[in-house]
Design a protein around this motif. Structure first.
Motif, short mmCIF file in Angstrom:
data_model
loop_
_atom_site.label_atom_id
_atom_site.label_comp_id
_atom_site.label_asym_id
_atom_site.label_seq_id
_atom_site.Cartn_x
_atom_site.Cartn_y
_atom_site.Cartn_z
N GLY A 167 -17.52 7.05 5.76
CA GLY A 167 -18.28 6.30 6.75
C GLY A 167 -17.71 4.91 6.98
N VAL A 168 -18.50 4.09 7.65
CA VAL A 168 -18.06 2.76 8.07
C VAL A 168 -18.96 1.70 7.44
CG1 VAL A 168 -17.70 1.22 10.05
CG2 VAL A 168 -17.22 3.67 10.27
N LEU A 169 -18.36 0.69 6.84
CA LEU A 169 -19.13 -0.42 6.28
C LEU A 169 -19.86 -1.16 7.40
CD1 LEU A 169 -19.83 -2.33 3.89
CD2 LEU A 169 -17.77 -3.61 4.48
N ASP A 170 -21.15 -1.38 7.23
CA ASP A 170 -21.96 -2.13 8.19
C ASP A 170 -21.82 -3.62 7.87
OD1 ASP A 170 -23.92 -3.37 9.71
OD2 ASP A 170 -25.38 -1.75 9.42
N LEU A 171 -20.99 -4.31 8.65
CA LEU A 171 -20.73 -5.72 8.37
C LEU A 171 -21.94 -6.60 8.60
CD1 LEU A 171 -17.14 -6.11 9.92
CD2 LEU A 171 -17.77 -5.73 7.53
N GLU A 172 -22.86 -6.16 9.45
CA GLU A 172 -24.10 -6.92 9.66
C GLU A 172 -25.02 -6.76 8.45
OE1 GLU A 172 -24.90 -9.02 12.20
OE2 GLU A 172 -22.78 -8.72 12.73
N LYS A 173 -25.06 -5.57 7.90
CA LYS A 173 -25.95 -5.29 6.78
C LYS A 173 -25.58 -6.09 5.54
CE LYS A 173 -27.62 -1.41 3.97
NZ LYS A 173 -27.54 0.05 3.75
N ILE A 174 -24.29 -6.31 5.30
CA ILE A 174 -23.88 -7.01 4.08
C ILE A 174 -24.03 -8.53 4.19
CG2 ILE A 174 -22.32 -5.17 3.36
CD1 ILE A 174 -20.00 -7.07 4.26
N LYS A 175 -24.27 -9.04 5.39
CA LYS A 175 -24.46 -10.49 5.51
C LYS A 175 -25.66 -10.91 4.69
CE LYS A 175 -22.45 -11.22 10.11
NZ LYS A 175 -22.72 -11.60 11.51
N PRO A 176 -25.64 -12.09 4.07
CA PRO A 176 -24.64 -13.16 4.20
C PRO A 176 -23.50 -13.10 3.19
CG PRO A 176 -26.50 -13.98 2.97
CD PRO A 176 -26.80 -12.54 3.28
N LEU A 177 -23.25 -11.95 2.55
CA LEU A 177 -22.10 -11.84 1.66
C LEU A 177 -20.81 -11.94 2.48
CD1 LEU A 177 -23.20 -8.90 -0.67
CD2 LEU A 177 -22.80 -11.26 -1.38
N PRO A 178 -19.84 -12.70 2.01
CA PRO A 178 -18.56 -12.76 2.73
C PRO A 178 -17.78 -11.47 2.52
CG PRO A 178 -18.42 -14.01 0.69
CD PRO A 178 -19.85 -13.56 0.81
N TYR A 179 -16.88 -11.18 3.45
CA TYR A 179 -16.04 -10.00 3.30
C TYR A 179 -14.61 -10.33 3.72
CZ TYR A 179 -15.29 -9.14 8.27
OH TYR A 179 -14.87 -9.25 9.56
#
Length: 404
Positions: free
Chosen positions: A289-301
């Motif tokens: 699948g695809v990492l949800d970049l909105e979901k992991i906020k506010p963690l930096p990536y």
């Protein structure tokens, strides 16, 4: 002294035109060509009027030990891939001899990457890595879910960790890798993290890469149920997710993948010094699948390629292109700039190495890439660098042209 005069300088936070860079081992000055040649009349001038100069990349998650793989391992789904790793590991590892490792290192550098986070399970590539021209954060991995084998696995980990500590230098640092919550017993993970805390080492961990991992950790069910019963005679996971994550509150961490992480886990990690490492091609090839970049906020990536066990390339331009198209809901121009900034300045910062920027006093570790001749809008430069670059035309490491 050398002066390079490109069409654009990508710092990477801004784009400079009509600007040249004077450098030796470090960047000495950034100014117009006229001013620099006046200040340094004996400098060699390198004209690059159709290129952009930008910092090199840092790739914070690589498995060089599996660089012999092209089509041996099974792609498409996570568990068939994992079974294929176990089945073919003993043939793949010896196939990646010294020449194979040197080829992988050369492929990294010639594609614009000069800093990596290397995940090492066995340590066979340690000395080659330490002697290379790369900056390397060398993560000694611990694995083992069977308590009966814990002492042996821990002793092996300690031996490799302290071997790598002896090789430490400005460009080679020793770190700790906890394979994953499904494969490392809680006690083993805790002991390895004590070593990381004592030596102030960065910690890398694969976390919630697959749906199978999610189902196993949560419910002792799913495809991993048969896997652990068949191979390890285990009927229960060795970790509970929140208890496992509490171990990482006092270390600097790189959590890799996180595709199936839930909101509670993200909240727990937000209270720690944690960066998420996103590997879009690997996630696609293993069906995760695809990492949800909105979901992991506010963690930096930031981005990484993973290894050739789950990718066809170690080229960060390929990885950025994949990310650009996978995350189609982001504005293309703005996201392209974010990706390049992550892959250069931020990834160097995450791994604790100087570089990733074009700035006075920074290492003169840079790459030259072609710019489309018909580029009209300067604000689209980041996007077109990602779209059109296969390989940089030149790579400089501390002022020296690589491969000359």
């Amino acid at each position: 002294m050398q002066i390079i005069n490109p069409r654009f300088v990508v710092t990477p936070h801004e784009v400079l035109s009509h600007t040249a860079v004077a450098f030796e081992e470090k960047i000495v000055a950034i100014d117009t060509l006229a001013n620099l040649t006046k200040s340094y009349p004996n400098a060699k001038v390198i004209e690059a009027k159709e290129q952009a100069l930008l910092p090199t990349f840092a790739n914070p998650h690589v498995h060089l030990e599996f660089s012999a793989n092209q089509a041996t391992l099974s792609y498409g789904e996570f568990l068939p891939w994992l079974y294929s790793v176990i089945e073919h590991r003993e043939e793949l590892l010896p196939r990646c001899d010294k020449q194979c490792l040197q080829n992988a290192i050369n492929a990294l550098i010639t594609s614009g990457t000069t800093t990596i986070g290397q995940i090492s399970s066995y340590g066979e590539e340690m000395e080659i890595c330490a002697a290379s021209k790369l900056n390397i954060y060398y993560f000694n991995e611990i694995i083992g879910s069977n308590p009966a084998a814990a002492d042996v696995m821990y002793a092996s980990f300690l031996d490799r960790f302290f071997q790598s500590k002896k090789l430490e230098s400005e460009s080679f640092k020793a770190g700790v890798a906890i394979h994953s919550p499904y494969s490392v017993h809680y006690i083993l993970a805790k002991k390895a993290l004590e070593i990381a805390k004592k030596h102030e080492s960065i910690v890398s961990v694969h976390y919630m890469e697959s749906k199978a991992e999610r189902e196993w950790i949560d419910n002792a069910n799913g495809p991993f149920k048969e896997f652990f019963a068949k191979l390890l005679n285990q009927s229960r996971p060795v970790n509970e997710s929140e208890r496992f994550l509490q171990l990482f509150q006092e270390t600097k961490n790189l959590f890799v993948h996180m595709v199936w992480a839930n909101e509670k886990e993200i909240e727990l990690l937000h209270n720690s010094d944690t960066t998420i490492i996103h590997c879009p091609i690997s996630n696609r090839l293993l069906g995760n699948g695809v990492l949800d970049l909105e979901k992991i906020k506010p963690l930096p990536y930031t981005l990484a390629t993973d290894g050739l066990s789950s990718n066809y390339s170690l080229n960060m331009f390929e990885e950025m292109r994949a990310a650009l198209f996978v995350h189609a809901h982001y504005h293309a121009k703005e996201f392209a700039k974010e990706l390049i900034t992550k892959a250069t300045a931020f990834s160097h910062e995450v791994l604790g190495f100087r570089g990733g920027v074009i700035a006075k006093g920074a290492p003169a570790t840079m790459q030259l890439v072609s710019v489309p001749k018909d580029l009209v809008r300067e604000d689209e430069l980041f996007l077109h660098i990602i779209l059109h670059t296969q390989l940089p035309q030149k790579v400089y490491i501390k002022g020296e042209l690589y491969g000359k």
